[in-house]
Design a protein around this motif. Sequence first.
Motif, short mmCIF file in Angstrom:
data_model
loop_
_atom_site.label_atom_id
_atom_site.label_comp_id
_atom_site.label_asym_id
_atom_site.label_seq_id
_atom_site.Cartn_x
_atom_site.Cartn_y
_atom_site.Cartn_z
N LEU A 150 12.35 -19.26 29.13
CA LEU A 150 11.72 -20.13 30.12
C LEU A 150 10.35 -19.63 30.57
CD1 LEU A 150 12.09 -22.63 32.11
CD2 LEU A 150 12.92 -20.93 33.74
N PRO A 151 10.20 -18.35 30.94
CA PRO A 151 8.90 -17.90 31.45
C PRO A 151 7.74 -18.11 30.48
CG PRO A 151 10.59 -16.29 31.96
CD PRO A 151 11.22 -17.29 31.03
N ARG A 152 7.99 -17.91 29.20
CA ARG A 152 6.88 -18.03 28.23
C ARG A 152 6.44 -19.48 28.06
NH1 ARG A 152 2.26 -15.88 26.67
NH2 ARG A 152 1.94 -15.88 24.41
N TYR A 153 7.39 -20.40 28.05
CA TYR A 153 7.00 -21.82 28.00
C TYR A 153 6.21 -22.19 29.25
CZ TYR A 153 9.43 -23.35 23.76
OH TYR A 153 9.81 -23.54 22.46
N ASN A 154 6.65 -21.69 30.39
CA ASN A 154 5.94 -21.97 31.63
C ASN A 154 4.53 -21.39 31.59
OD1 ASN A 154 6.06 -22.97 34.47
ND2 ASN A 154 5.73 -20.81 34.94
N GLU A 155 4.40 -20.19 31.06
CA GLU A 155 3.10 -19.51 30.98
C GLU A 155 2.13 -20.27 30.07
OE1 GLU A 155 1.24 -15.16 29.61
OE2 GLU A 155 3.39 -15.53 29.46
N LEU A 156 2.64 -20.81 28.97
CA LEU A 156 1.78 -21.47 27.98
C LEU A 156 1.64 -22.98 28.23
CD1 LEU A 156 2.77 -19.77 24.60
CD2 LEU A 156 0.75 -19.36 26.00
N ALA A 157 2.16 -23.47 29.34
CA ALA A 157 2.17 -24.92 29.58
C ALA A 157 0.78 -25.54 29.48
CB ALA A 157 2.79 -25.22 30.94
N SER A 158 -0.22 -24.91 30.05
CA SER A 158 -1.57 -25.48 30.01
C SER A 158 -2.11 -25.53 28.58
CB SER A 158 -2.52 -24.69 30.90
OG SER A 158 -2.67 -23.36 30.44
N LYS A 159 -1.72 -24.56 27.77
CA LYS A 159 -2.16 -24.53 26.37
C LYS A 159 -1.50 -25.66 25.57
CE LYS A 159 -4.46 -20.86 27.38
NZ LYS A 159 -5.92 -20.94 27.61
N PHE A 160 -0.22 -25.91 25.87
CA PHE A 160 0.45 -27.05 25.24
C PHE A 160 -0.22 -28.36 25.65
CE2 PHE A 160 4.13 -24.15 24.66
CZ PHE A 160 4.44 -24.45 23.34
N LYS A 161 -0.55 -28.48 26.92
CA LYS A 161 -1.18 -29.71 27.42
C LYS A 161 -2.52 -29.95 26.74
CE LYS A 161 -2.30 -32.18 31.67
NZ LYS A 161 -2.29 -32.14 33.17
N GLU A 162 -3.29 -28.89 26.56
CA GLU A 162 -4.58 -29.01 25.87
C GLU A 162 -4.40 -29.52 24.44
OE1 GLU A 162 -6.26 -25.13 26.07
OE2 GLU A 162 -6.60 -25.21 28.25
N ARG A 163 -3.23 -29.34 23.89
CA ARG A 163 -2.95 -29.73 22.51
C ARG A 163 -2.12 -31.00 22.42
NH1 ARG A 163 -4.27 -24.83 23.24
NH2 ARG A 163 -5.38 -23.64 21.64
N GLY A 164 -2.14 -31.79 23.50
CA GLY A 164 -1.55 -33.12 23.47
C GLY A 164 -0.11 -33.25 23.89
N VAL A 165 0.48 -32.18 24.42
CA VAL A 165 1.87 -32.24 24.89
C VAL A 165 1.87 -32.75 26.33
CG1 VAL A 165 3.94 -30.90 25.44
CG2 VAL A 165 2.66 -30.44 23.33
N ASP A 166 2.62 -33.81 26.58
CA ASP A 166 2.66 -34.41 27.92
C ASP A 166 3.62 -33.70 28.86
OD1 ASP A 166 0.91 -36.78 27.44
OD2 ASP A 166 2.47 -37.27 25.98
N GLU A 167 4.70 -33.15 28.31
CA GLU A 167 5.73 -32.56 29.18
C GLU A 167 6.51 -31.51 28.40
OE1 GLU A 167 8.97 -34.24 32.47
OE2 GLU A 167 8.08 -35.58 30.99
N ILE A 168 6.95 -30.47 29.11
CA ILE A 168 7.83 -29.46 28.54
C ILE A 168 9.16 -29.54 29.28
CG2 ILE A 168 8.20 -27.01 28.07
CD1 ILE A 168 5.19 -26.62 28.15
N VAL A 169 10.23 -29.72 28.51
CA VAL A 169 11.55 -29.97 29.08
C VAL A 169 12.51 -28.87 28.66
CG1 VAL A 169 13.55 -31.52 29.03
CG2 VAL A 169 11.23 -32.47 29.18
N CYS A 170 13.23 -28.34 29.62
CA CYS A 170 14.29 -27.36 29.36
C CYS A 170 15.64 -28.03 29.60
CB CYS A 170 14.13 -26.15 30.26
SG CYS A 170 15.49 -24.97 30.14
N VAL A 171 16.50 -28.00 28.59
CA VAL A 171 17.83 -28.59 28.69
C VAL A 171 18.89 -27.49 28.63
CG1 VAL A 171 19.51 -30.16 27.62
CG2 VAL A 171 17.06 -30.71 27.55
N SER A 172 19.86 -27.56 29.54
CA SER A 172 20.96 -26.61 29.51
C SER A 172 22.22 -27.29 30.03
CB SER A 172 20.64 -25.39 30.37
OG SER A 172 21.68 -24.44 30.31
N VAL A 173 23.36 -26.82 29.54
CA VAL A 173 24.64 -27.34 30.02
C VAL A 173 24.97 -26.65 31.34
CG1 VAL A 173 27.09 -27.67 29.49
CG2 VAL A 173 25.39 -27.85 27.67
N ASN A 174 24.29 -27.11 32.37
CA ASN A 174 24.51 -26.65 33.74
C ASN A 174 24.39 -27.85 34.66
OD1 ASN A 174 22.81 -23.89 32.63
ND2 ASN A 174 24.66 -23.52 33.83
N ASP A 175 24.84 -27.70 35.91
CA ASP A 175 24.68 -28.80 36.85
C ASP A 175 23.29 -28.77 37.46
OD1 ASP A 175 24.70 -27.46 39.62
OD2 ASP A 175 26.54 -26.66 38.74
#
Length: 247
Positions: A56-81
């Motif tokens: 999780l932390p690394r995706y959060n850290e690189l979020a702006s870099k993903f956005k610069e490359r056309g990614v609209d959203e980063i989603v984390c899915v887990s089997v939790n409530d």
Amino acid sequence: MALASKEGQRIPNVSFPVREGDAWKTITTDEIFSGKTVVVFSLPGAFTPTCSSTHLPRYNELASKFKERGVDEIVCVSVNDTFVMNEWKKQQEAENITVIPDGNTEFTKGMGMLVHKNDLGFGDRSWRYSMLVKDGVVEKMFIEPEKDGDPFEVSDADTMIHYIDKDFKDQPSVSIFTKPGCQYCAKAKELLQEHGLAYEEIVLGTDASTVSVRAITGKATAPQVFIGGEYIGGSEDLAAYFAKQVA
């Protein structure tokens, strides 16, 4: 386990009950994916070691870099409530990540990624994987190898961003100790911004104490800057560091 890639296929049509503030609402996969480019990473559980320390932390850290490359959203899915996912996001300060609670396992099952971790007392969980989804269709999946334990080799943020941009070059990690109202701290942050470096700010009195910074640097003043694991020092030291880089 026979985990198969879903590349070229549509993601499952699922609704997720989520808690926002004091109210319940339902989010659908159409809302998340329709007309958007989305990076998804799925993991065995919130608050678990690898998920919390790296995934999780690394995706959060690189979020702006993903956005610069056309990614609209980063989603984390887990089997939790939803309560667990919300609290984990808060604790991790992962403001750049959308957390999705797949407590009923419907999405994970639809992706063919549901596994049994009864030996750990986890019950049914998601296998660790990541994917790039465009307008609801899976373009690319990185599925961890099927072997004992909790492998973490290919679903990381760096693998995904290098798939999106093979020429991506990461900046060194930067941390700066600051204190409120400090003009030298403001100057140091301006220098970092001028050189295009994102940074983690650790505010003395809120995130850490002067004892902490003294134990790490031998000094009790602010700012104190670290770049790529190297101790730089205060604002004047930082200016000298950048001047040396240019020379």
